[in-house]
Motif scaffolding. Structure first.
Motif, PDB file in Angstrom:
ATOM      1  N   ARG A  64       0.374  -1.099   0.095  1.00 28.21           N
ATOM      2  CA  ARG A  64       0.108   0.179  -0.018  1.00 28.21           C
ATOM      3  C   ARG A  64       1.359   1.216   0.000  1.00 28.21           C
ATOM      4  O   ARG A  64       0.946   2.233  -0.521  1.00 28.21           O
ATOM      5  CB  ARG A  64      -0.962  -0.353   1.235  1.00 28.21           C
ATOM      6  N   SER A  68       2.630   1.628  -3.555  1.00 29.97           N
ATOM      7  CA  SER A  68       1.178   2.148  -4.285  1.00 29.97           C
ATOM      8  C   SER A  68       1.464   3.666  -4.642  1.00 29.97           C
ATOM      9  O   SER A  68       0.892   4.481  -5.245  1.00 29.97           O
ATOM     10  CB  SER A  68       0.265   1.503  -4.336  1.00 29.97           C
ATOM     11  N   GLU A  69       0.511   4.024  -2.915  1.00 25.67           N
ATOM     12  CA  GLU A  69       0.423   5.262  -3.036  1.00 25.67           C
ATOM     13  C   GLU A  69       1.612   6.389  -3.215  1.00 25.67           C
ATOM     14  O   GLU A  69       1.416   7.400  -3.284  1.00 25.67           O
ATOM     15  CB  GLU A  69       0.447   5.741  -1.036  1.00 25.67           C
TER      16      GLU A  69
END
Length: 142
Positions: A111, A114-115
């Motif tokens: 995550r 990805s961010e």
């Protein structure tokens, strides 16, 4: 009920129960409710001895509910499956495992990457600093 055992349970019901929606799934040889002491002595302990296992019947409840939790079941879903009305009772059956902790850490890593739009960790202060700076920049623009 997992589809893995559904056919076996259905076959058992077809063989050993009458078409009564309130019929017990497992009964004594006389069709009566199982008594813990008799079942343990006559069935459970011999089965454990034959397999070399040393577990309590109630351990199956813990295992089944832990597997549901690891599959992504939330607390409300676990409470419903176990027949509990309070989260406190349901939490007794949940256990943390090293593989689950690894899975959670990997999910956080994925995550964060990805961010940040990156596949490698930044070298100037690390992921946390870069993420924090990104969040502060986004907040100030609003």
């Amino acid at each position: 009920m997992p589809s893995l055992v559904l056919a076996d349970v259905s076959s058992h019901l077809d063989t050993f129960t009458q078409p009564d929606p309130d019929a017990l799934v497992f009964t004594s040889p006389y069709g009566m409710p199982l008594r813990h002491t008799n079942f343990r002595r006559r069935v459970w302990l011999p089965a454990c001895a034959a397999t070399g296992l040393s577990i309590h019947l109630h351990d199956l409840r813990h295992t089944g509910n832990q597997l549901v939790a690891e599959a992504g079941g939330n607390l409300r879903e676990l409470m419903e499956r176990m027949g509990h009305s309070t989260s406190r009772a349901a939490l007794i059956y949940l256990h943390s495992t090293s593989p689950r902790q690894r899975h959670l850490a990997d999910a956080v890593t994925a995550r964060a990457r990805s961010e940040l739009g990156k596949t490698d960790e930044p070298s100037n202060g690390g992921v946390a600093r870069t993420w924090h700076d990104t969040q502060n920049t986004d907040d100030s623009a609003s």
